[in-house]
Write a protein that holds these residues in place. Structure first.
Motif, short mmCIF file in Angstrom:
data_model
loop_
_atom_site.label_atom_id
_atom_site.label_comp_id
_atom_site.label_asym_id
_atom_site.label_seq_id
_atom_site.Cartn_x
_atom_site.Cartn_y
_atom_site.Cartn_z
N ASP A 60 0.86 -1.13 0.03
CA ASP A 60 -0.12 0.13 -0.05
C ASP A 60 0.85 1.26 0.17
O ASP A 60 0.30 2.41 -0.10
N ALA A 61 2.26 1.18 0.05
CA ALA A 61 2.94 2.54 -0.06
C ALA A 61 3.19 2.86 -1.25
O ALA A 61 2.91 2.31 -2.41
N PRO A 62 3.80 4.17 -1.45
CA PRO A 62 3.81 4.72 -2.88
C PRO A 62 4.87 3.79 -3.53
O PRO A 62 5.80 3.00 -2.69
N ALA A 63 5.19 3.87 -4.75
CA ALA A 63 5.82 3.13 -5.61
C ALA A 63 7.17 3.38 -5.28
O ALA A 63 8.14 2.33 -5.09
N HIS A 64 8.00 4.64 -5.01
CA HIS A 64 9.19 4.77 -4.51
C HIS A 64 9.77 4.42 -3.22
O HIS A 64 10.66 3.62 -3.00
N VAL A 65 8.46 4.24 -2.48
CA VAL A 65 8.72 3.49 -0.95
C VAL A 65 8.85 2.11 -1.30
O VAL A 65 9.74 1.50 -0.52
N ARG A 66 8.14 1.51 -2.16
CA ARG A 66 8.15 0.01 -2.20
C ARG A 66 9.34 -0.27 -2.74
O ARG A 66 9.86 -1.41 -2.21
N ARG A 67 9.74 0.61 -3.64
CA ARG A 67 11.36 -0.06 -4.22
C ARG A 67 12.34 -0.02 -3.19
O ARG A 67 13.18 -0.81 -3.52
N PHE A 68 12.23 1.24 -2.27
CA PHE A 68 13.27 1.47 -1.32
C PHE A 68 13.24 0.12 -0.52
O PHE A 68 14.25 -0.19 0.00
N GLN A 69 11.92 -0.22 0.05
CA GLN A 69 11.78 -1.38 0.98
C GLN A 69 12.42 -2.76 0.08
O GLN A 69 12.96 -3.70 0.98
N VAL A 70 12.20 -2.83 -0.87
CA VAL A 70 12.73 -4.05 -1.71
C VAL A 70 14.21 -4.20 -1.56
O VAL A 70 15.01 -5.10 -1.30
N LEU A 71 14.85 -2.96 -1.59
CA LEU A 71 16.46 -2.79 -1.68
C LEU A 71 16.88 -3.11 -0.21
O LEU A 71 17.81 -3.83 0.06
N VAL A 72 16.19 -2.43 0.61
CA VAL A 72 16.39 -2.80 2.05
C VAL A 72 16.22 -4.29 2.48
O VAL A 72 17.13 -4.84 3.27
N SER A 73 15.32 -4.89 2.02
CA SER A 73 15.15 -6.50 2.34
C SER A 73 16.25 -7.31 1.79
O SER A 73 16.70 -8.25 2.26
N LEU A 74 16.59 -6.84 0.52
CA LEU A 74 17.93 -7.58 -0.11
C LEU A 74 19.09 -7.26 0.77
O LEU A 74 19.78 -8.13 0.77
#
Length: 392
Positions: A145-159
């Motif tokens: 549900d987060a904005p697109a740029h926040v979702r991409r940031f969270q993907v990078l953090v999880s990696l």
């Protein structure tokens, strides 16, 4: 009287005939001389030969056409430029044909002989999609549900957190970060101690706290809180390697830029013999796989082999007896002995996907927890507690 005789037409005609015979004799002597020299080759200066050839041409022109003497004195230099021009055209034509042939021929890469069959059997074993990576991987750790740029940031953090860490621990850390506010601005504003408590106990959590702060600050100042949209930009971030970059491009940007090779893909590719020679690290494995694996499989191979490595092809004691590739894998039963069923029990079925739930990969956190537990049991404080309990 003498002058009359010399000027008479008879004497004039006789003198011209005599001159023609003399010229013919000169040309024949020169021709015989050249013929002898060709039969008995003797090194002669080039200038002498050219002068003799010129004299022969002039004498021949004099005997046949007296009026062509002026044309013979000025030869037309047309032969040599034509030959040079024709020779130049032939060279260009050869080069053009060679280029066409090189572009039309496609070099075929070496492919493992049984890789298609092995790939399909791994798909069969992974059809249940019940491995930890399927439920707690980077594709499941971001806030939808987060904005697109926040979702991409969270993907990078999880990696970044998943390096040397089990998916269960990474998912728990991401859940705490999301509750705290997982975006570049909040990570920069969070102190190191608080951030360390949020991501603990991921592997190398102290170093990852530093990398998360530096990467978040870079993204906030240079990319507006978003992540770069290229592998070159991603690998420049602190704590981001090629595997994370290719997976981030695939998951966050939906672009296949390469194969994300982690320890599972690296191990299984070497065990199956999918590489021309054994590779020493995941980056060598990635380059070797990308040489022959069809590009449409680059996105699938990561989660496919990661889940297969978590359930069957374990790093220690792999379950070769449960693997459908046990007859074609060159490493089958070499790393661990085949597990024999107990007496009186029916043999295990190889086809059901539920049979692959029996064991998962022991991660580094399990070993660390065991070491801490054994250390705590043998510490002086624990001995004091045991003594007090006995006294009481």
């Amino acid at each position: 009287m003498l002058s009359a005789v010399m000027t008479s037409p008879y004497f004039v005609h006789t003198r011209s005939v005599t001159n023609q015979r003399r010229n013919l004799m000169t040309s024949s002597s020169l021709g015989s001389k050249l013929t002898c020299k060709m039969r008995n080759p003797v090194p002669v200066p080039c200038e002498d030969v050219k002068e003799e050839e010129t004299e022969i041409k002039l004498s021949s022109h004099d005997t046949t056409h007296g009026s062509s003497q002026q044309a013979a004195m000025h030869p037309q230099p047309e032969a040599s430029p034509q030959r040079a021009h024709s020779r130049r055209r032939r060279q260009l034509k050869v080069e053009y044909d060679a280029d066409d042939g090189a572009s039309s021929v496609k070099t075929e890469r070496r492919q493992p002989p049984d890789w298609k069959k092995q790939f399909e059997l791994i798909r069969e074993m992974r059809k249940g999609r019940d491995a930890p990576v399927d439920n707690m991987g980077a594709e499941k750790c971001y806030d939808s549900d987060a904005p697109a740029h926040v979702r991409r940031f969270q993907v990078l953090v999880s990696l970044m957190l998943s390096s040397q860490t089990r998916d269960q621990v990474t998912a728990a850390a991401m859940q705490k970060l999301r509750a705290h506010g997982c975006n570049a601005e909040n990570i920069v504003a969070t102190d190191d101690e608080t951030l360390g408590k949020l991501i603990y106990p991921v592997g190398f959590w102290r170093s990852k706290v530093k990398y998360l702060k530096l990467t978040s600050a870079t993204l906030q100042t240079d990319f507006g809180g978003d992540i770069p949209d290229s592998v070159e930009g991603l690998v420049r971030l602190p704590g981001v390697g090629p595997k994370m970059a290719h997976l981030a491009m695939d998951i966050a940007w939906d672009r296949v830029s390469g194969i994300g090779v982690d320890t599972h893909v690296h191990r299984i590719s070497n065990r199956l013999g999918w590489l021309r020679k054994p590779s020493k690290n995941p980056e060598e494995t990635r380059k070797a796989l990308e040489e022959w694996l069809p590009r449409e499989l680059w996105s699938e191979i990561n989660w496919l082999l990661v889940g297969f490595g978590q359930q069957v092809c374990l790093p220690v004691n792999p379950l070769c007896s449960l693997c459908l590739n046990q007859h074609s894998c060159p490493s089958a039963f070499k790393s661990s002995p085949a597990k024999r069923p107990k007496s009186g029990s029916p043999p295990q079925s190889l086809s059901p996907a539920s049979s692959f739930k029996t064991k998962t990969e022991p991660g580094p956190d399990d070993e660390r927890i065991k070491r801490e537990a054994s250390h705590a049991a043998t510490s002086p404080a624990s001995r004091t507690r045991k003594t007090k309990s006995k006294v009481s």
